[in-house]
Scaffold this motif. Structure first.
Motif, short mmCIF file in Angstrom:
data_model
loop_
_atom_site.label_atom_id
_atom_site.label_comp_id
_atom_site.label_asym_id
_atom_site.label_seq_id
_atom_site.Cartn_x
_atom_site.Cartn_y
_atom_site.Cartn_z
N LYS A 63 7.26 -2.47 -5.39
CA LYS A 63 7.84 -2.49 -4.04
C LYS A 63 7.14 -1.48 -3.15
CE LYS A 63 12.25 -2.27 -1.58
NZ LYS A 63 13.73 -2.10 -1.71
N ARG A 64 6.85 -0.30 -3.70
CA ARG A 64 6.12 0.72 -2.93
C ARG A 64 4.72 0.22 -2.57
NH1 ARG A 64 4.74 5.65 -5.49
NH2 ARG A 64 4.05 6.14 -3.39
N GLU A 118 3.71 -2.78 -2.20
CA GLU A 118 3.80 -3.85 -1.21
C GLU A 118 4.09 -3.33 0.19
OE1 GLU A 118 6.79 -6.19 -3.18
OE2 GLU A 118 5.31 -7.66 -3.83
N SER A 119 4.48 -2.06 0.31
CA SER A 119 4.71 -1.49 1.64
C SER A 119 3.40 -1.14 2.36
CB SER A 119 5.58 -0.23 1.53
OG SER A 119 4.82 0.90 1.09
N THR A 120 2.28 -1.20 1.67
CA THR A 120 0.98 -0.84 2.26
C THR A 120 0.67 -1.70 3.48
OG1 THR A 120 0.14 -0.23 0.07
CG2 THR A 120 -1.48 -0.59 1.81
N ARG A 121 0.23 -1.08 4.54
CA ARG A 121 -0.23 -1.79 5.73
C ARG A 121 -1.51 -1.14 6.23
NH1 ARG A 121 2.71 -4.75 3.81
NH2 ARG A 121 4.44 -5.93 4.70
N ASP A 153 1.79 -6.26 10.94
CA ASP A 153 2.58 -6.43 9.73
C ASP A 153 1.95 -7.42 8.76
OD1 ASP A 153 4.86 -5.48 8.37
OD2 ASP A 153 5.90 -7.37 8.72
N TYR A 166 -4.79 -1.05 -1.26
CA TYR A 166 -3.80 -0.14 -1.82
C TYR A 166 -4.38 1.24 -2.11
CZ TYR A 166 -4.80 -0.01 -6.91
OH TYR A 166 -5.34 0.23 -8.15
N ASP A 168 4.40 6.41 1.86
CA ASP A 168 4.28 4.96 1.71
C ASP A 168 3.66 4.34 2.96
OD1 ASP A 168 5.47 5.40 -0.72
OD2 ASP A 168 7.43 4.57 -0.16
N GLY A 169 3.65 3.01 3.01
CA GLY A 169 3.12 2.29 4.17
C GLY A 169 1.63 2.51 4.37
#
Length: 409
Positions: A141-142, A144-147, A153, A241, A347-348
């Motif tokens: 989940k962490r 997948e927060s990558t942007r 988005d 990532y 994160d992100g």
């Protein structure tokens, strides 16, 4: 329970036959002609190199790829002086090819679902699962927060969740009266133990410490000379990532420091990071290996890692062996907080972490005594822990556990 193997002679194995045939299952082999380049490939190559170079150990390594299928009838190539089997798509042909190899034991580089057809084709061959990057649902989940900055988005490429729970079915099947195939677990870092159940759906009764093989990358005694002008390095794939844009943005705060990217991008187009409009002090070196990689790592003042997630990264161990401390936002097994500067979890896109990265890098660049102390302590730890002797001891123990070799006489 973690088993640490100590005080065993490691010159040769007393084997039950002339030579052990070891299958090494992985999706990458640190070979540009075979796809991705990363830590998994480095680690699996190190094992093959060890056994190829130390023939007295009487272990014959053979690579098996879960990531490629044969085309044009070619079922074998050579990688790093080691045979690599490229398996037929047809299940019956695949089983026959693997059966003909007569493997005594196989070792997997972590576990991925495309290993299952290989393991299922060897129903009575013992298996060592070498856990390297366990990803629980929380970890995924962490990730997948990558942007990627500037891409809104849009979901970056390479973030697809890794589902490893089919390993539980393999273990259950291997415990059946038909198979009775032993499966044992190993790991290079003790902190992985808490992640095993969530990642694979399996609770091993024992996980053996099986280290990476790192200490040989520097021929000692060798004097390591740092660059006169400050330089920092990024050693990783340029995939989203890993968040390489943070390294590039960090360079804008230190115009008098050389920032060196070592690695290549495995994605293109939307959802990939494109290194454009880079500061003049950033150098893109692409894929680097061998003496050139060691030269750049040894001359660098700091290794910067900006990944949203890591296991015990091979690049960390290589950098420390080259007397280069680490600046990172991941702290697997507390390696960074012990032998570098840990800037905390972010994160992100990670851009909010830039002030912390700037602060941490400035601290390391300004304090030579700190850099040298961290580097020397880190190198000592790598030499004592991630070396050939420790690997051989643990590998011998694992083989004994599954009945492949007899006790040393």
């Amino acid at each position: 329970m973690i088993s640490i193997v100590k005080d065993r002679a490691v010159d040769t194995f007393k084997v039950q036959k002339n030579k052990i045939k070891l299958g090494l299952i992985a999706n990458e082999f640190y070979d540009l002609s075979l796809g991705r380049m990363g830590g998994f490939g480095v680690a699996i190559r190190q094992i093959a190199d060890l056994f190829n170079q130390k023939s007295e150990l009487e272990v014959e390594p053979v690579f098996i790829t879960g990531g490629l299928s044969e085309t044009g009838g070619q079922t074998e190539v050579i990688a790093h002086g080691t045979r690599l089997l490229i398996l037929p798509k047809d299940k019956h042909q695949r089983r026959q090819l693997l059966k003909n190899e007569k493997f005594d034991i196989v070792l997997t580089m972590d576990y991925r679902s495309n290993y299952r057809p290989i393991i299922d084709s060897l129903p009575r061959v013992p298996v060592i699962i070498w856990v390297h990057d366990p990803r629980t649902p929380y970890d995924m989940k962490r990730i997948e927060s990558t942007r990627i900055p500037g891409q809104g988005d849009n979901v970056p490429q390479g973030l697809k969740p890794v589902n490893c729970t089919s390993l539980a079915e393999i273990v259950e099947k291997s415990n059946s009266p038909f198979s009775k195939r032993p499966i044992v677990f190993a790991q290079p870092a003790a902190y992985y133990e808490e992640k095993v159940v969530g990642t694979y759906g399996v609770q091993p009764s024992e996980i053996t410490l099986l280290p990476n093989i790192i200490e040989h990358i520097i021929d000692e005694p060798q004097t390591i000379v740092k660059s006169e002008k400050p330089s920092v390095v990024f050693l990783a794939r340029l995939d989203p990532y890993k968040r390489p844009w943070l390294f590039a943005e960090l360079a804008t705060y230190f115009p008098e420091v050389d920032f060196i990217f070592m690695g290549k991008n495995h994605f293109q187009g939307l959802g990939a990071w494109e290194p454009d409009s880079l500061p003049s002090n950033v150098k893109m070196m692409g894929h680097i290996d061998g003496e050139e990689k060691i030269r750049l790592l040894s001359s660098a003042w700091v290794l910067v890692n900006t990944s949203i997630h890591e296991g015990l990264a091979i690049s960390f161990l290589e950098a420390l062996m080259c007397e280069t401390p680490i600046l990172s936002c991941v702290d697997s097994e507390n390696v960074v907080s012990r032998y570098g500067v840990y800037v905390g979890r972010w994160d992100g896109s990670g851009r909010e972490a830039l002030p912390k990265f700037v602060e941490g890098l400035q601290r390391l660049l300004d304090d030579k005594n700190l850099r040298e102390r961290l580097a020397n302590q880190g190198k000592k730890w790598v030499k004592e822990t991630h070396n050939k002797s420790q690997f051989i001891e643990s590998f011998q123990y694992l083989c004994q556990q599954v009945g492949v070799i007899a006790e040393k006489s």
